[in-house]
Write a protein that holds these residues in place. Structure first.
Motif, PDB file in Angstrom:
ATOM      1  N   SER A 137      17.885  34.094 -23.761  1.00 37.49           N
ATOM      2  CA  SER A 137      17.752  33.894 -25.202  1.00 37.49           C
ATOM      3  C   SER A 137      18.834  32.952 -25.699  1.00 37.49           C
ATOM      4  O   SER A 137      20.007  33.117 -25.360  1.00 37.49           O
ATOM      5  CB  SER A 137      17.857  35.229 -25.954  1.00 37.49           C
ATOM      6  OG  SER A 137      16.722  36.030 -25.736  1.00 37.49           O
ATOM      7  N   GLU A 138      18.432  31.961 -26.500  1.00 38.34           N
ATOM      8  CA  GLU A 138      19.367  31.069 -27.179  1.00 38.34           C
ATOM      9  C   GLU A 138      19.320  31.404 -28.662  1.00 38.34           C
ATOM     10  O   GLU A 138      18.262  31.305 -29.298  1.00 38.34           O
ATOM     11  CB  GLU A 138      18.999  29.608 -26.936  1.00 38.34           C
ATOM     12  CG  GLU A 138      19.123  29.163 -25.479  1.00 38.34           C
ATOM     13  CD  GLU A 138      20.553  29.180 -24.974  1.00 38.34           C
ATOM     14  OE1 GLU A 138      21.476  29.148 -25.825  1.00 38.34           O
ATOM     15  OE2 GLU A 138      20.766  29.245 -23.750  1.00 38.34           O
ATOM     16  N   ASP A 139      20.453  31.837 -29.214  1.00 41.97           N
ATOM     17  CA  ASP A 139      20.507  32.340 -30.590  1.00 41.97           C
ATOM     18  C   ASP A 139      21.720  31.755 -31.314  1.00 41.97           C
ATOM     19  O   ASP A 139      22.700  32.460 -31.575  1.00 41.97           O
ATOM     20  CB  ASP A 139      20.567  33.870 -30.552  1.00 41.97           C
ATOM     21  CG  ASP A 139      20.576  34.501 -31.933  1.00 41.97           C
ATOM     22  OD1 ASP A 139      20.154  33.831 -32.894  1.00 41.97           O
ATOM     23  OD2 ASP A 139      21.023  35.667 -32.034  1.00 41.97           O
ATOM     24  N   PRO A 140      21.689  30.459 -31.640  1.00 45.61           N
ATOM     25  CA  PRO A 140      22.874  29.822 -32.224  1.00 45.61           C
ATOM     26  C   PRO A 140      23.276  30.385 -33.579  1.00 45.61           C
ATOM     27  O   PRO A 140      24.455  30.292 -33.970  1.00 45.61           O
ATOM     28  CB  PRO A 140      22.459  28.351 -32.335  1.00 45.61           C
ATOM     29  CG  PRO A 140      20.968  28.365 -32.347  1.00 45.61           C
ATOM     30  CD  PRO A 140      20.574  29.507 -31.472  1.00 45.61           C
ATOM     31  N   CYS A 141      22.330  30.987 -34.306  1.00 42.81           N
ATOM     32  CA  CYS A 141      22.651  31.511 -35.639  1.00 42.81           C
ATOM     33  C   CYS A 141      22.943  33.013 -35.634  1.00 42.81           C
ATOM     34  O   CYS A 141      23.231  33.595 -36.692  1.00 42.81           O
ATOM     35  CB  CYS A 141      21.508  31.217 -36.607  1.00 42.81           C
ATOM     36  SG  CYS A 141      21.186  29.451 -36.830  1.00 42.81           S
ATOM     37  N   GLY A 142      22.837  33.649 -34.475  1.00 44.46           N
ATOM     38  CA  GLY A 142      23.150  35.072 -34.381  1.00 44.46           C
ATOM     39  C   GLY A 142      22.188  35.984 -35.119  1.00 44.46           C
ATOM     40  O   GLY A 142      22.601  36.983 -35.697  1.00 44.46           O
ATOM     41  N   ILE A 143      20.904  35.680 -35.084  1.00 45.37           N
ATOM     42  CA  ILE A 143      19.921  36.485 -35.819  1.00 45.37           C
ATOM     43  C   ILE A 143      19.347  37.633 -34.990  1.00 45.37           C
ATOM     44  O   ILE A 143      18.744  38.557 -35.542  1.00 45.37           O
ATOM     45  CB  ILE A 143      18.760  35.610 -36.340  1.00 45.37           C
ATOM     46  CG1 ILE A 143      17.970  34.999 -35.175  1.00 45.37           C
ATOM     47  CG2 ILE A 143      19.271  34.527 -37.276  1.00 45.37           C
ATOM     48  CD1 ILE A 143      16.695  34.294 -35.606  1.00 45.37           C
ATOM     49  N   LEU A 144      19.496  37.595 -33.668  1.00 42.50           N
ATOM     50  CA  LEU A 144      18.868  38.610 -32.823  1.00 42.50           C
ATOM     51  C   LEU A 144      19.703  39.881 -32.779  1.00 42.50           C
ATOM     52  O   LEU A 144      20.933  39.827 -32.662  1.00 42.50           O
ATOM     53  CB  LEU A 144      18.688  38.085 -31.398  1.00 42.50           C
ATOM     54  CG  LEU A 144      17.726  36.924 -31.202  1.00 42.50           C
ATOM     55  CD1 LEU A 144      17.643  36.556 -29.725  1.00 42.50           C
ATOM     56  CD2 LEU A 144      16.336  37.257 -31.735  1.00 42.50           C
ATOM     57  N   PRO A 145      19.045  41.045 -32.849  1.00 40.51           N
ATOM     58  CA  PRO A 145      19.773  42.304 -32.659  1.00 40.51           C
ATOM     59  C   PRO A 145      20.031  42.525 -31.169  1.00 40.51           C
ATOM     60  O   PRO A 145      19.362  41.937 -30.317  1.00 40.51           O
ATOM     61  CB  PRO A 145      18.784  43.350 -33.195  1.00 40.51           C
ATOM     62  CG  PRO A 145      17.438  42.757 -32.890  1.00 40.51           C
ATOM     63  CD  PRO A 145      17.600  41.264 -33.088  1.00 40.51           C
ATOM     64  N   GLU A 146      21.015  43.355 -30.868  1.00 40.60           N
ATOM     65  CA  GLU A 146      21.124  43.787 -29.472  1.00 40.60           C
ATOM     66  C   GLU A 146      19.890  44.616 -29.183  1.00 40.60           C
ATOM     67  O   GLU A 146      19.538  45.509 -29.946  1.00 40.60           O
ATOM     68  CB  GLU A 146      22.391  44.617 -29.248  1.00 40.60           C
ATOM     69  CG  GLU A 146      22.574  45.027 -27.801  1.00 40.60           C
ATOM     70  CD  GLU A 146      23.897  45.713 -27.552  1.00 40.60           C
ATOM     71  OE1 GLU A 146      23.903  46.702 -26.796  1.00 40.60           O
ATOM     72  OE2 GLU A 146      24.919  45.267 -28.115  1.00 40.60           O
ATOM     73  N   ARG A 147      19.249  44.321 -28.090  1.00 41.32           N
ATOM     74  CA  ARG A 147      17.952  44.943 -27.866  1.00 41.32           C
ATOM     75  C   ARG A 147      17.778  45.399 -26.428  1.00 41.32           C
ATOM     76  O   ARG A 147      18.515  45.000 -25.523  1.00 41.32           O
ATOM     77  CB  ARG A 147      16.826  43.967 -28.244  1.00 41.32           C
ATOM     78  CG  ARG A 147      16.902  42.658 -27.522  1.00 41.32           C
ATOM     79  CD  ARG A 147      15.800  41.641 -27.868  1.00 41.32           C
ATOM     80  NE  ARG A 147      15.268  41.611 -29.193  1.00 41.32           N
ATOM     81  CZ  ARG A 147      14.677  40.544 -29.743  1.00 41.32           C
ATOM     82  NH1 ARG A 147      14.576  39.400 -29.046  1.00 41.32           N
ATOM     83  NH2 ARG A 147      14.186  40.596 -30.957  1.00 41.32           N
ATOM     84  N   THR A 148      16.771  46.228 -26.263  1.00 39.03           N
ATOM     85  CA  THR A 148      16.330  46.636 -24.931  1.00 39.03           C
ATOM     86  C   THR A 148      15.131  45.777 -24.554  1.00 39.03           C
ATOM     87  O   THR A 148      14.209  45.606 -25.358  1.00 39.03           O
ATOM     88  CB  THR A 148      15.937  48.123 -24.902  1.00 39.03           C
ATOM     89  OG1 THR A 148      17.099  48.917 -25.174  1.00 39.03           O
ATOM     90  CG2 THR A 148      15.375  48.518 -23.545  1.00 39.03           C
ATOM     91  N   LEU A 149      15.171  45.258 -23.368  1.00 46.01           N
ATOM     92  CA  LEU A 149      14.060  44.451 -22.858  1.00 46.01           C
ATOM     93  C   LEU A 149      13.278  45.300 -21.865  1.00 46.01           C
ATOM     94  O   LEU A 149      13.842  45.840 -20.906  1.00 46.01           O
ATOM     95  CB  LEU A 149      14.583  43.192 -22.180  1.00 46.01           C
ATOM     96  CG  LEU A 149      13.535  42.284 -21.526  1.00 46.01           C
ATOM     97  CD1 LEU A 149      12.611  41.690 -22.586  1.00 46.01           C
ATOM     98  CD2 LEU A 149      14.208  41.175 -20.727  1.00 46.01           C
ATOM     99  N   VAL A 150      11.979  45.440 -22.114  1.00 45.94           N
ATOM    100  CA  VAL A 150      11.103  46.212 -21.236  1.00 45.94           C
ATOM    101  C   VAL A 150      10.087  45.264 -20.613  1.00 45.94           C
ATOM    102  O   VAL A 150       9.381  44.546 -21.325  1.00 45.94           O
ATOM    103  CB  VAL A 150      10.374  47.330 -22.009  1.00 45.94           C
ATOM    104  CG1 VAL A 150       9.449  48.100 -21.072  1.00 45.94           C
ATOM    105  CG2 VAL A 150      11.376  48.272 -22.664  1.00 45.94           C
ATOM    106  N   LEU A 151      10.029  45.258 -19.294  1.00 44.48           N
ATOM    107  CA  LEU A 151       9.092  44.417 -18.573  1.00 44.48           C
ATOM    108  C   LEU A 151       8.068  45.303 -17.885  1.00 44.48           C
ATOM    109  O   LEU A 151       8.423  46.201 -17.121  1.00 44.48           O
ATOM    110  CB  LEU A 151       9.815  43.559 -17.531  1.00 44.48           C
ATOM    111  CG  LEU A 151      10.912  42.635 -18.056  1.00 44.48           C
ATOM    112  CD1 LEU A 151      11.617  41.938 -16.905  1.00 44.48           C
ATOM    113  CD2 LEU A 151      10.329  41.607 -19.021  1.00 44.48           C
ATOM    114  N   ALA A 152       6.795  45.049 -18.184  1.00 45.78           N
ATOM    115  CA  ALA A 152       5.710  45.772 -17.524  1.00 45.78           C
ATOM    116  C   ALA A 152       5.043  44.814 -16.541  1.00 45.78           C
ATOM    117  O   ALA A 152       4.333  43.898 -16.945  1.00 45.78           O
ATOM    118  CB  ALA A 152       4.696  46.273 -18.561  1.00 45.78           C
ATOM    119  N   PHE A 153       5.310  45.018 -15.269  1.00 46.82           N
ATOM    120  CA  PHE A 153       4.724  44.163 -14.232  1.00 46.82           C
ATOM    121  C   PHE A 153       3.316  44.673 -13.943  1.00 46.82           C
ATOM    122  O   PHE A 153       3.103  45.562 -13.128  1.00 46.82           O
ATOM    123  CB  PHE A 153       5.603  44.172 -12.984  1.00 46.82           C
ATOM    124  CG  PHE A 153       6.867  43.377 -13.142  1.00 46.82           C
ATOM    125  CD1 PHE A 153       6.919  42.045 -12.778  1.00 46.82           C
ATOM    126  CD2 PHE A 153       8.006  43.967 -13.684  1.00 46.82           C
ATOM    127  CE1 PHE A 153       8.087  41.298 -12.947  1.00 46.82           C
ATOM    128  CE2 PHE A 153       9.182  43.232 -13.850  1.00 46.82           C
ATOM    129  CZ  PHE A 153       9.223  41.895 -13.478  1.00 46.82           C
TER     130      PHE A 153
END
Length: 265
Positions: A137-153
């Motif tokens: 993730s590239e977030d130069p303005c700092g808009i993203l929350p700390e998050r959990t990433l879930v991958l369903a293969f």
């Protein structure tokens, strides 16, 4: 550029990753219908069932009326809010991505507070059983929350996985669903490159038999007859043996037709 692409008005490309073929006809038999679907070249995975179809022509797909063929291209990603909260427009704290076998890429663009963040997904199929996914993730303005990433293969029934962030191993959670593997990465942040390597450990026979069981569990008929059918299908090693087992079952023609489609995967 294929002429057939102009001869299937009942289906459409949803974004760049999916082909949807809604069922718009009445039931052909006990709430089931067979849909003709045209697929471009490549491997296509049904989002709902996990069944895989080879493209390059027309395919018949049998479904109940409460479902429809929704097919993801190989190497595709379907990214969703993993924990939606009503009608909130806030950026998700749980990001869920369905991952399909094959090599490909996808970019998720998120806007908020006048800023923009881009999360890039890249998949490389290193072997028939091995897949590597990188996410950043590239977030130069700092808009993203700390998050959990879930991958369903979606194409990996039983998987062995490893996860690194900037080439250092990190903790993750994995869970085996009935026919696919889930990987959860807590504390996913921007600016780091995450690499997930996963290897399928289930053989093709186990995956085929699981697909048979899914269909048989929805079929009408006596339990003893369905159990007998499943046992015979598990023992089948040729198309002829599958046909013999299906023909001997006194059930719905279309549901038996769906069982035969499994041999075409």
């Amino acid at each position: 550029d294929a002429p057939e692409a102009y001869e299937c008005p009942g289906q459409y490309l949803f974004g760049r990753q999916l082909i949807a073929a809604p069922i718009t006809e009445k039931s052909q038999e006990n709430g089931w219908v067979t849909q003709r679907v045209w697929l471009p070249e490549g491997r296509w995975t049904d989002v709902f069932t996990g069944d895989v179809y080879l493209g390059g022509g027309w395919r018949e797909m049998t479904r109940p009326l409460d479902s429809f063929p929704l097919l993801a291209k190989e190497g595709g990603f379907l990214v969703l809010d993993g924990k939606p909260e009503g009608n909130s427009a806030a950026l998700p704290k749980v990001l869920k991505a369905m991952v399909f076998s094959g090599s490909g890429e996808y970019a998720l663009i998120e806007d908020a507070e006048g800023g923009r963040a881009v999360t890039s997904f890249h998949s490389e199929q290193r072997s028939e059983a091995g897949q590597t996914v990188t996410i950043q993730s590239e977030d130069p303005c700092g808009i993203l929350p700390e998050r959990t990433l879930v991958l369903a293969f979606r194409s990996v029934m039983d998987g062995e996985a490893s996860v690194t962030a900037e080439n250092e191993e990190i903790a993750f959670r994995d869970r085996q669903e009935t026919d696919y593997t889930m990987i959860s990465i807590p504390g996913f942040v921007s600016g780091k490159t995450y690499t997930i390597q996963i290897r399928e450990t289930a053989d093709s026979l186990k995956k085929r038999n699981t697909a048979f069981l899914r269909i048989i569990s929805e079929m009408e008929g006596e339990n003893a007859e369905r159990e007998k059918l499943y046992a015979r299908l598990c023992q089948a090693r040729t198309r002829e043996e599958v046909d013999e087992a299906v023909d001997a079952f006194p059930g719905s023609f279309l549901q038996k037709k769906q069982l035969r489609e499994i041999t075409l995967l």
